[in-house]
Design a protein around this motif. Structure first.
Motif, PDB file in Angstrom:
ATOM      1  N   GLU A  51      10.685  -3.558 -70.020  1.00  0.00           N
ATOM      2  CA  GLU A  51      10.547  -3.372 -69.216  1.00  0.00           C
ATOM      3  C   GLU A  51      10.087  -5.086 -69.489  1.00  0.00           C
ATOM      4  OE1 GLU A  51      12.346  -4.053 -66.801  1.00  0.00           O
ATOM      5  OE2 GLU A  51      12.792  -2.039 -66.251  1.00  0.00           O
ATOM      6  N   GLU A  57      10.897  -9.854 -67.742  1.00  0.00           N
ATOM      7  CA  GLU A  57      11.132 -10.363 -66.873  1.00  0.00           C
ATOM      8  C   GLU A  57       9.957  -9.908 -65.720  1.00  0.00           C
ATOM      9  OE1 GLU A  57      13.710  -9.308 -63.145  1.00  0.00           O
ATOM     10  OE2 GLU A  57      14.684  -9.059 -64.795  1.00  0.00           O
ATOM     11  N   TYR A  58       9.292  -9.241 -66.256  1.00  0.00           N
ATOM     12  CA  TYR A  58       8.049  -8.144 -65.819  1.00  0.00           C
ATOM     13  C   TYR A  58       6.580  -8.740 -66.975  1.00  0.00           C
ATOM     14  CZ  TYR A  58      10.801  -5.871 -62.693  1.00  0.00           C
ATOM     15  OH  TYR A  58      12.447  -5.744 -61.961  1.00  0.00           O
ATOM     16  N   ASP A  59       5.490  -8.899 -66.012  1.00  0.00           N
ATOM     17  CA  ASP A  59       4.541  -8.697 -66.359  1.00  0.00           C
ATOM     18  C   ASP A  59       4.028  -7.368 -66.322  1.00  0.00           C
ATOM     19  OD1 ASP A  59       3.152 -11.383 -68.261  1.00  0.00           O
ATOM     20  OD2 ASP A  59       4.350 -11.721 -66.374  1.00  0.00           O
ATOM     21  N   ALA A  98       4.021  -2.901 -65.856  1.00  0.00           N
ATOM     22  CA  ALA A  98       4.887  -1.859 -65.794  1.00  0.00           C
ATOM     23  C   ALA A  98       3.407  -1.472 -64.896  1.00  0.00           C
ATOM     24  CB  ALA A  98       5.527  -1.074 -66.705  1.00  0.00           C
ATOM     25  N   ARG A 125       4.606 -10.174 -61.720  1.00  0.00           N
ATOM     26  CA  ARG A 125       5.863  -9.575 -60.980  1.00  0.00           C
ATOM     27  C   ARG A 125       5.435  -8.269 -61.616  1.00  0.00           C
ATOM     28  NH1 ARG A 125      11.654 -11.195 -61.440  1.00  0.00           N
ATOM     29  NH2 ARG A 125      11.446  -9.132 -59.487  1.00  0.00           N
ATOM     30  N   THR A 126       5.472  -7.209 -60.823  1.00  0.00           N
ATOM     31  CA  THR A 126       5.563  -5.930 -61.281  1.00  0.00           C
ATOM     32  C   THR A 126       6.853  -4.476 -61.126  1.00  0.00           C
ATOM     33  OG1 THR A 126       2.754  -5.898 -60.585  1.00  0.00           O
ATOM     34  CG2 THR A 126       3.405  -3.262 -61.068  1.00  0.00           C
ATOM     35  N   LYS A 127       6.555  -3.982 -62.168  1.00  0.00           N
ATOM     36  CA  LYS A 127       8.031  -2.954 -61.606  1.00  0.00           C
ATOM     37  C   LYS A 127       7.372  -1.885 -61.998  1.00  0.00           C
ATOM     38  CE  LYS A 127      11.185  -0.968 -63.161  1.00  0.00           C
ATOM     39  NZ  LYS A 127      13.601  -1.402 -62.232  1.00  0.00           N
TER      40      LYS A 127
END
Ligand code: UDP
Ligand code: MG
Length: 320
Positions: A112, A117-119, A121, A192-194
């Motif tokens: 991810e 897209e994310y910083d 997870a 942004r967190t997944k």
């Protein structure tokens, strides 16, 4: 690409070898699949058992293992901070030593982040299995209350297990506050967190370090750390009581003027007195809680004190 695994350990002599074996396996897999190198940072949080010796032995066997050992128990939050500070990786993951955070999730988490897209997870558990029902009840209540009061979102069931980009780690480290509530800090820095979900697993060995009272204090830490709403609430309650008192005074004065003043109503007076002083004390307590945190914060004490680190011991042992 270097991935740091930060592992806070407090009395984990039994779990540590098991944890290392598991994580070593995942690291080998990820070296194959992603070409990722690893370093393991064990933070010994002033353990009273042989945790430090275990970490030292692992360091001697495997150069990827590093450790920091505290002079006393500073708490998991301090452990996380120290680990993040010591980490040199492009990506940093934090996980518990008791294998309650499955390392097998790491490849998917890394995917991810690599997608760009994310910083971050992060993980949350979907069930609270194996936990006393009363604790689950209060945990849920806590999340409800804090999310009502605070602008920072605190996710219910979120674990500290997460993988972060270097950027996010630096942001977290920039928050050098003494009273640390990680769940809030990670959310506050943004990015942004997944979210990954998994079913709760029981620890492999040893016992949990949390009891109800500790969790209660930790929840207060979270509330005081991430919202000042209780202060406003205290003021509001005060205002409400003033209003009630005002109405009551008008009523009593008018009644006394119309019907005279027979000496009645002593019990009700005492009740009101008790209620009001109770509310006053409670509100003073709320203010005091913030004052106490401010007091601890302005002292600017270090978050942890390291007694020894793997680098220090290597330097000492190196032939001159
Ligand atoms: N831990 C720590 N310092 C403490 C308490 C706990 O470093 O004062 C570590 C502990 O060794 C473990 C992690 O924090 O790796 C989570 O602790 P535990 O498993 O007891 O908590 P639970 O999973 O029950 O919430
Ligand atoms: Mg645990």
């Amino acid at each position: 690409m270097l991935i740091s695994l930060v592992v806070p350990c407090y009395n984990e002599e039994e779990s540590l070898p098991l944890f290392y074996r598991e994580v070593d396996r995942v690291a080998a897999e990820m070296k194959e699949s992603h070409g990722a190198d690893f370093e393991f940072i064990f933070v010994d949080d002033g353990s009273r058992d042989r945790t430090l010796e275990e970490a030292r032995a692992l360091h001697q066997r495997d150069a990827r293992v590093r450790f920091v050992s505290f002079s006393r128990n500073f708490g998991k939050e301090a452990g996380i901070y120290a680990g993040l500070k010591a980490a040199r990786g492009d990506y940093v993951a934090m996980l518990d030593a008791d294998l309650q955070d499955p390392p097998g999730l790491l490849p998917r988490m890394l995917d991810e982040l690599l997608s760009g897209e994310y910083d971050c997870a992060a993980t949350r558990r979907t069930t609270r299995q194996g936990e006393p029902p009363i604790r689950s009840f209060f945990a849920r209540l806590f999340y409800k209350i804090i999310n009502k009061m605070s602008d920072t979102e605190i996710v219910d069931g979120a674990r500290d297990y997460r993988l972060m980009s270097r950027k996010m780690v630096d942001a977290v480290l920039a928050l050098g506050e003494y009273n640390r509530f990680s769940k809030g800090i990670f959310s506050w820095v943004g990015f942004r967190t997944k979210w990954f979900e998994y079913v709760n697993v029981e620890r492999v060995a040893g016992t949990t370090k949390w009891n109800f009272w500790k969790l209660f204090l930790y929840s207060i830490e979270g509330i005081v750390g991430f919202t000042t709403a209780p202060l406003a609430l205290a003021a509001l309650i005060g205002l409400l009581f003033c209003l009630c008192a005002f109405v009551g005074i008008v009523f009593i004065v008018v009644r006394a003027l119309l019907f005279g003043d027979p000496t009645a109503g002593w019990p009700s007076t005492i009740c009101i007195l008790l209620l009001c002083s109770g509310v006053q004390l409670f509100c003073t307590g709320v203010v005091g809680e913030y004052l106490a945190k401010t007091y601890l914060e302005v002292k600017r004490r270090p978050i942890y004190i390291a007694k020894t680190t793997s680098e220090e011991e290597d330097d000492k042992n190196r032939p001159q």
